[in-house]
Each structure stands twice: as structure tokens, then as C-alpha cells.
Design a protein around this motif. Structure first.
Motif, PDB file in Angstrom:
ATOM      1  N   ARG A 354       0.837  -1.204   0.000  1.00  0.00           N
ATOM      2  CA  ARG A 354       0.000   0.000   0.000  1.00  0.00           C
ATOM      3  C   ARG A 354       0.872   1.254   0.000  1.00  0.00           C
ATOM      4  O   ARG A 354       0.586   2.221  -0.689  1.00  0.00           O
ATOM      5  N   ALA A 355       1.969   1.201   0.783  1.00  0.00           N
ATOM      6  CA  ALA A 355       2.872   2.359   0.844  1.00  0.00           C
ATOM      7  C   ALA A 355       3.544   2.593  -0.503  1.00  0.00           C
ATOM      8  O   ALA A 355       3.683   3.733  -0.954  1.00  0.00           O
ATOM      9  N   ARG A 356       3.918   1.490  -1.181  1.00  0.00           N
ATOM     10  CA  ARG A 356       4.551   1.631  -2.503  1.00  0.00           C
ATOM     11  C   ARG A 356       3.581   2.221  -3.513  1.00  0.00           C
ATOM     12  O   ARG A 356       3.957   3.049  -4.357  1.00  0.00           O
ATOM     13  N   HIS A 357       2.336   1.798  -3.423  1.00  0.00           N
ATOM     14  CA  HIS A 357       1.326   2.333  -4.344  1.00  0.00           C
ATOM     15  C   HIS A 357       1.109   3.826  -4.076  1.00  0.00           C
ATOM     16  O   HIS A 357       1.038   4.630  -5.031  1.00  0.00           O
ATOM     17  N   ALA A 358       1.060   4.207  -2.792  1.00  0.00           N
ATOM     18  CA  ALA A 358       0.875   5.634  -2.442  1.00  0.00           C
ATOM     19  C   ALA A 358       2.069   6.444  -2.941  1.00  0.00           C
ATOM     20  O   ALA A 358       1.899   7.560  -3.477  1.00  0.00           O
ATOM     21  N   HIS A 359       3.273   5.891  -2.805  1.00  0.00           N
ATOM     22  CA  HIS A 359       4.487   6.572  -3.267  1.00  0.00           C
ATOM     23  C   HIS A 359       4.430   6.770  -4.790  1.00  0.00           C
ATOM     24  O   HIS A 359       4.748   7.853  -5.306  1.00  0.00           O
ATOM     25  N   ALA A 360       4.022   5.714  -5.505  1.00  0.00           N
ATOM     26  CA  ALA A 360       3.933   5.807  -6.967  1.00  0.00           C
ATOM     27  C   ALA A 360       2.902   6.849  -7.386  1.00  0.00           C
ATOM     28  O   ALA A 360       3.112   7.603  -8.348  1.00  0.00           O
ATOM     29  N   ARG A 361       1.801   6.911  -6.653  1.00  0.00           N
ATOM     30  CA  ARG A 361       0.765   7.917  -6.977  1.00  0.00           C
ATOM     31  C   ARG A 361       1.302   9.317  -6.757  1.00  0.00           C
ATOM     32  O   ARG A 361       1.019  10.225  -7.546  1.00  0.00           O
TER      33      ARG A 361
ATOM     34  N   ALA B  44      10.686   7.770 -12.469  1.00  0.00           N
ATOM     35  CA  ALA B  44      11.942   7.832 -11.709  1.00  0.00           C
ATOM     36  C   ALA B  44      11.621   7.829 -10.207  1.00  0.00           C
ATOM     37  O   ALA B  44      10.772   8.600  -9.748  1.00  0.00           O
ATOM     38  N   GLY B  45      12.273   6.956  -9.480  1.00  0.00           N
ATOM     39  CA  GLY B  45      12.057   6.872  -8.036  1.00  0.00           C
ATOM     40  C   GLY B  45      11.066   5.795  -7.625  1.00  0.00           C
ATOM     41  O   GLY B  45      10.939   5.488  -6.438  1.00  0.00           O
ATOM     42  N   GLU B  46      10.354   5.215  -8.592  1.00  0.00           N
ATOM     43  CA  GLU B  46       9.342   4.204  -8.265  1.00  0.00           C
ATOM     44  C   GLU B  46      10.012   2.843  -8.022  1.00  0.00           C
ATOM     45  O   GLU B  46      10.947   2.461  -8.728  1.00  0.00           O
ATOM     46  N   VAL B  47       9.511   2.147  -7.021  1.00  0.00           N
ATOM     47  CA  VAL B  47      10.070   0.829  -6.685  1.00  0.00           C
ATOM     48  C   VAL B  47       9.474  -0.215  -7.635  1.00  0.00           C
ATOM     49  O   VAL B  47       8.258  -0.275  -7.813  1.00  0.00           O
ATOM     50  N   VAL B  48      10.341  -1.000  -8.252  1.00  0.00           N
ATOM     51  CA  VAL B  48       9.864  -2.069  -9.148  1.00  0.00           C
ATOM     52  C   VAL B  48       9.526  -3.301  -8.310  1.00  0.00           C
ATOM     53  O   VAL B  48       8.459  -3.871  -8.427  1.00  0.00           O
ATOM     54  N   PHE B  49      10.486  -3.710  -7.482  1.00  0.00           N
ATOM     55  CA  PHE B  49      10.180  -4.736  -6.473  1.00  0.00           C
ATOM     56  C   PHE B  49      11.062  -4.502  -5.264  1.00  0.00           C
ATOM     57  O   PHE B  49      12.073  -3.799  -5.332  1.00  0.00           O
ATOM     58  N   ALA B 103      14.752  -3.219  -6.473  1.00  0.00           N
ATOM     59  CA  ALA B 103      14.967  -2.599  -7.778  1.00  0.00           C
ATOM     60  C   ALA B 103      14.151  -1.318  -7.827  1.00  0.00           C
ATOM     61  O   ALA B 103      12.961  -1.330  -7.492  1.00  0.00           O
ATOM     62  N   ARG B 104      14.806  -0.209  -8.240  1.00  0.00           N
ATOM     63  CA  ARG B 104      14.118   1.084  -8.253  1.00  0.00           C
ATOM     64  C   ARG B 104      14.489   1.814  -9.550  1.00  0.00           C
ATOM     65  O   ARG B 104      15.668   1.794  -9.954  1.00  0.00           O
ATOM     66  N   ALA B 105      13.498   2.420 -10.185  1.00  0.00           N
ATOM     67  CA  ALA B 105      13.770   3.161 -11.422  1.00  0.00           C
ATOM     68  C   ALA B 105      14.506   4.449 -11.065  1.00  0.00           C
ATOM     69  O   ALA B 105      14.073   5.181 -10.165  1.00  0.00           O
ATOM     70  N   THR B 106      15.629   4.702 -11.765  1.00  0.00           N
ATOM     71  CA  THR B 106      16.340   5.973 -11.525  1.00  0.00           C
ATOM     72  C   THR B 106      15.931   7.011 -12.567  1.00  0.00           C
ATOM     73  O   THR B 106      16.203   8.195 -12.408  1.00  0.00           O
ATOM     74  N   ALA B 107      15.358   6.558 -13.647  1.00  0.00           N
ATOM     75  CA  ALA B 107      14.796   7.463 -14.662  1.00  0.00           C
ATOM     76  C   ALA B 107      13.468   6.860 -15.107  1.00  0.00           C
ATOM     77  O   ALA B 107      13.214   5.678 -14.848  1.00  0.00           O
TER      78      ALA B 107
END
Lengths: 372, 158
Positions: A354-361, B44-49, B103-107
Motif C-alpha cells: 500500500r505504501a509503494r502504491h501511495a508513493h507511486a501515486r 523515476a524513483g518508483e520501486v519495481v520490487f 529494484a528502483r527506477a532511476t529514470a
């Protein structure tokens, strides 16, 4: 990094799963004309998926492979129909007469058995059980023929066109199944993506394993029953075995009807020797035990990974909520809803997702409002 | 939840040829693998896993960059920075162990994703294609191991 990992569906989620299954069965009963073709379409899909994959490997596109597979299947169906229809039409009257003869044979056996019991038991003799049962069956048969049979025949006739949907559904499952899976996965946010893929895979695995298990179980049942009936000496053992094995798809009721069918045939073919009919009942009980303790756990039970108590409980609930349709549908519906419910409860109770989804949003919001 | 698809949903799929894992596949074999792929966009900055996630899929970078991070106590350590054409999360194909790193997107990046179960199915239905991919994967892991031994990168355990 240490994660708080939810271990599985809790009691609340399980209540939701059972409730959702009951609700789904009730709704499915209302649209049974659509559910049954869907069910047969699904069975045809799992049956045809392998030859289609072989065609794809031979270099054909998914669409061409689906066209050829379903085309050949449809031609075979039409051919079989064209071959069987004239024979069936020629024997339609005979079939009705044969059916009535077997029914009379079964009733005669029942009457003989009850009268034999009356001779043994004074209580049954005083209660005139044989006469009471005979008059009840005669009244019920007459009432059924006058009131229920025409409406039943009409509803079966109304359903037949909708059964033509089954091959169409199988075709679209084969042609667009993966595309639909990708479409569903695309609708899910990145944070939940892998879990959703796993969920879709599990739903597919469960339904595939259930229907493949069902076909295996039917073959095993049919072979055992046919062999047993052949040993006993009944006519058309293979046909009877196949019919009764298919009837067993309907939990409990199907087996009882199948058993009654075999006993009627035995009583009619051997009117003077009720021991043949009793041997048929013994065979049926034996196959039923084999089914429950060996075949079922090896085929369907393994696919659904369900506790036997829940299975039995839900079979009763399915029968109470949606009748015969409920008995037929309860296990596959419960299997699919169980997978969905367990996965959703795990995902919903994972704070990190849930935290990852909020961060992505937040990132997406920042990206679209950057130059405003 | 996006119910009506993404803006890039109708664009042609990215070719897989540029991804090393699939470079040995023939023209006839490529559509079979194309049919298995999912395409995802990350900012950029989003966690992939995450480290500790169940590994269900392998990722290949079509465009953009992805960094591989490991959290050691309170400290974050970058193990590798991966660019277009490279794959990560490959150990998910081999076992069901949890992810060993984040894994995290840097761009902003576009990734193609292959689900492990689809690969397992491929082993049964198309063993020739699966063995080609497995050989590429073994070469890829061998290369990473050599790099890790040489101290250049430490991401041979994804």
C-alpha cells in the motif's frame, strides 16, 4: 530489509469467501442459460488449448491456430451430430418405450423388495409400506408427467440455443484469453502487478486443474463402473458407465440418479433375479467409496486444495441455494473465489504494498503537475 | 486502478531482439515469447520490487535505467545500475526464493516483464525456445558471477 509478511486469509476473509460463493451461486442460478454454456466453453477451452499450442509452435499465429483448432472441433461436432441425429430420430419412439420399460422394471424391483421386507417385519406389514410407497410413486409420477414435465421440456428446449454459445466462447477464450489476461494485468497499479499476475495464474491453474481432474475422474469412474457392470452381466455396460460417471458431476444427487438408473436396467434385464440389482447397488457403493477416498483426492481434491469439511458444507449450501445447478457449480466457483479472496486479503493486509502504491501515486502526481 | 488501459496501450510492442536474453531466438520463435510479455511504465524513483518480495517475474529494460539496491542495517548500498537491454530479477525464473535486493527506477523507464509460470509452461510446450532462453540466462549469470568475482559488480544474487 525486514518485511511484515501476511501469512494468508484470516477468518474474516474466509467468511467473505464463503459468503461470496453463496451469493455467486444464487446469481448464477438466475442466469443459468449463460452459466452452463460458459462452463462447457471453459471445458472445451482446456481441452483444445494443447492442440492449439502445438499449432502455434508449428509457426501459426495465435489467431490462425485458434481458427483451425476450433474449426476442426466444430466440424467434428457437426459430423457427430449429423451421424447421430438420424439414428436418434429413428429410435426416438423406441427410446421412450425402453425408458418406460426400465422405469417399470425398477418400480417392480422396489415393490418386490418392500414386500419381501414386509414378510420379515411385522411393523412394515402393519404400516402397509409397499402399498403406500407404490401409490405415492404412482401419484408423483402422474403429477410429474402432468405438471412438471412439460415445463421442464420447455425450459430444456429454451436452453438448447444458448448451448450453441459454448463453442463460440471456447473460440474467444483460445484466441483472446492471453490478451484479456494482459488487459486485466495492465489495469493494475505497478505495486500490485506481480501479485495480480500470480492471482491470475492461480485462478487459471485452479480452474484448469479442476476441469482436467473432472475429466480424469469421469474416465476412472466410467471404466470402473463399466468393468463392474460387465462382470455382473448387464447389457451396454460402457454406455451405462459413461452416463452414470457424467451424472456424478452433480454432487450427491447425480450419483443417486446414476445408481437408480443402473438398478432399473438390472431389474428389467433380469426380472427374476433381484440379486443382480443388489450386486449393482453394491458395485455403485464400492465405486463411490473408491471415488471419495482414492480417485477424488488424486484428481479434483488435489487441484482445489480445500479442506474436506468446507467442501461438504459448501456442497450442502450450494444445493440449498441453487438446487441442482448449485451442486454442479459449487466446487469450481468455490475454488476460484477462494484463490481470489486469499490473494486479495494478503494484498490488502500488506502495508508495504500500500505504501509503494501511495508513493507511486505521489510521483505520478508530481510528474503531471510539474510545470503548472 | 486503470480500467480502460494506458495511453500507450495501442502502441506497437517493443521489439525483444534488443534484449540479450532473447537475442538467440529465431523470427519464428519470437512471436511465442512476445505473446508472454507484459509491458509496464515506471517513473523515476518508483520501486519495481522490494527486497523480501516473492519473486514471480523477470524484468527487462526497454528504455530508462534501474538501480539495484540492498539495505544493510540502516545503510542503502547500490549494487548495480542497469540500462536498456539488460535484465534483472532473473533468479525468480530459477527458484521461488524472496528477492535479495530492491529494484528502483532511476529514470522514467519502460520494462517488459515475463511471469515465471509462463516460462515454466514454455518449458513444456516449447522446450527448444525455453532451452535457448535458459542457455542465455546461464551465460548471463556466468558473466555476472565473473564480474562479481572481479569486484566490478555485486548483483549476481538477484
Amino acid at each position: 530489509m525486514r518485511r511484515l509478511r501476511p501469512s494468508g486469509a484470516g477468518p474474516l476473509a474466509w467468511c467473505g469467501i464463503l459468503l461470496a460463493t453463496t451469493l455467486a451461486l444464487y446469481l448464477f442460478q438466475q442466469v443459468l442459460w449463460l452459466v452452463l454454456p460458459f462452463l462447457f466453453g471453459l471445458i472445451a477451452y482446456y481441452f483444445l488449448a494443447y492442440p492449439m499450442q502445438r499449432l502455434m509452435f508449428a509457426g501459426l499465429s495465435q489467431e490462425s491456430a485458434a481458427n483451425i483448432t476450433v474449426g476442426v472441433f466444430a466440424l467434428l461436432l457437426v459430423g457427430a451430430f449429423a451421424f447421430m441425429l438420424p439414428r436418434f430420430a429413428a429410435q426416438a419412439v423406441g427410446v421412450q418405450e425402453t425408458g418406460m420399460r426400465y422405469l417399470q422394471g425398477g418400480l417392480l424391483l422396489l415393490d418386490q423388495t418392500l414386500r419381501a421386507l414386509e414378510q420379515q417385519s411385522r411393523f412394515m406389514r402393519d404400516a402397509h409400506v409397499a402399498d403406500a410407497v407404490s401409490s405415492y410413486i404412482a401419484a408423483a409420477g402422474e403429477g410429474f408427467a402432468q405438471n412438471r414435465l412439460p415445463s421442464l421440456m420447455m425450459s430444456v428446449a429454451a436452453w438448447l440455443p444458448s448451448m450453441l454459445l459454448a463453442p463460440f466462447l471456447a473460440y474467444f477464450f483460445l484466441r483472446d484469453g492471453r490478451r484479456f489476461q494482459r488487459f486485466l494485468a495492465r489495469a493494475v497499479p505497478n505495486a500490485y502487478f506481480e501479485r495480480t499476475l500470480h492471482l491470475l495464474y492461480e485462478v487459471d491453474r485452479t480452474t484448469r486443474a479442476y476441469f482436467q481432474g473432472l475429466v480424469k475422474l469421469t474416465v476412472l469412474d466410467a471404466v470402473c463402473l463399466a468393468a463392474g457392470l460387465w462382470v455382473i452381466g448387464l447389457s451396454s455396460p460402457l454406455t451405462l458407465g459413461i452416463i452414470t460417471a457424467v451424472l456424478a458431476w452433480i454432487s450427491f444427487v447425480g450419483s443417486v440418479i446414476g445408481c437408480a438408473l443402473v438398478v432399473m436396467v438390472a431389474a428389467t434385464d433380469f426380472p427374476g433375479s433381484p440379486s443382480i440389482a443388489y450386486a449393482s447397488i453394491g458395485l455403485f457403493i464400492l465405486v463411490r467409496l473408491l471415488d471419495d477416498f482414492i480417485f477424488m483426492p488424486l484428481t479434483i481434491g488435489r487441484s482445489l486444495r480445500m479442506h474436506p469439511l468446507i467442501t461438504v458444507l459448501m456442497i450442502f449450501v450450494g444445493g440449498a441455494v441453487a438446487g441442482v445447478a448449485g451442486l454442479l457449480l459449487v466446487l469450481p466457483v468455490l475454488g476460484v473465489i477462494m484463490v481470489i479472496g486469499e490473494t486479495l486479503s494478503i494484498v490488502a493486509s500488506d502495508p508495504r504494498l500500500r505504501a509503494r502504491h501511495a508513493h507511486a501515486r505521489r510521483l505520478r502526481w508530481q510528474a503531471v503537475t510539474r510545470d503548472l | 486502478m486503470r480500467l480502460f488501459g494506458r495511453h500507450d496501450a495501442h502502441e506497437a510492442p517493443h521489439p525483444l531482439r534488443q534484449i540479450k536474453l532473447f537475442s538467440t531466438l529465431s523470427r519464428r520463435e519470437m512471436p511465442v515469447v512476445q505473446a508472454l510479455r507484459h509491458e509496464r511504465s515506471y517513473l523515476a524513483g518508483e520501486v519495481v520490487f522490494d527486497e523480501g518480495d516473492d519473486g514471480e517475474a523477470i524484468y527487462a529494460i526497454v528504455s530508462g535505467e534501474v538501480e539495484i539496491l540492498r539495505h544493510d542495517g540502516g545503510r542503502q548500498q547500490r549494487l548495480a545500475l542497469l540500462a536498456a537491454g539488460e535484465v534483472f530479477g532473473e533468479l525468480a525464473l530459477l527458484d521461488q526464493a524472496p528477492r535479495a535486493a530492491q529494484a528502483r527506477a532511476t529514470a522514467d523507464c519502460v520494462l517488459v516483464v515475463f511471469f515465471r509460470a509462463d516460462f515454466m509452461n514454455l518449458l513444456e510446450t516449447h522446450p527448444k525456445i525455453a532451452s535457448k532462453i535458459a542457455l542465455s540466462l546461464a551465460r548471463h549469470l556466468g558473466g555476472r558471477l565473473r564480474q562479481a568475482n572481479a569486484g566490478q559488480r555485486q548483483d549476481g544474487h538477484l
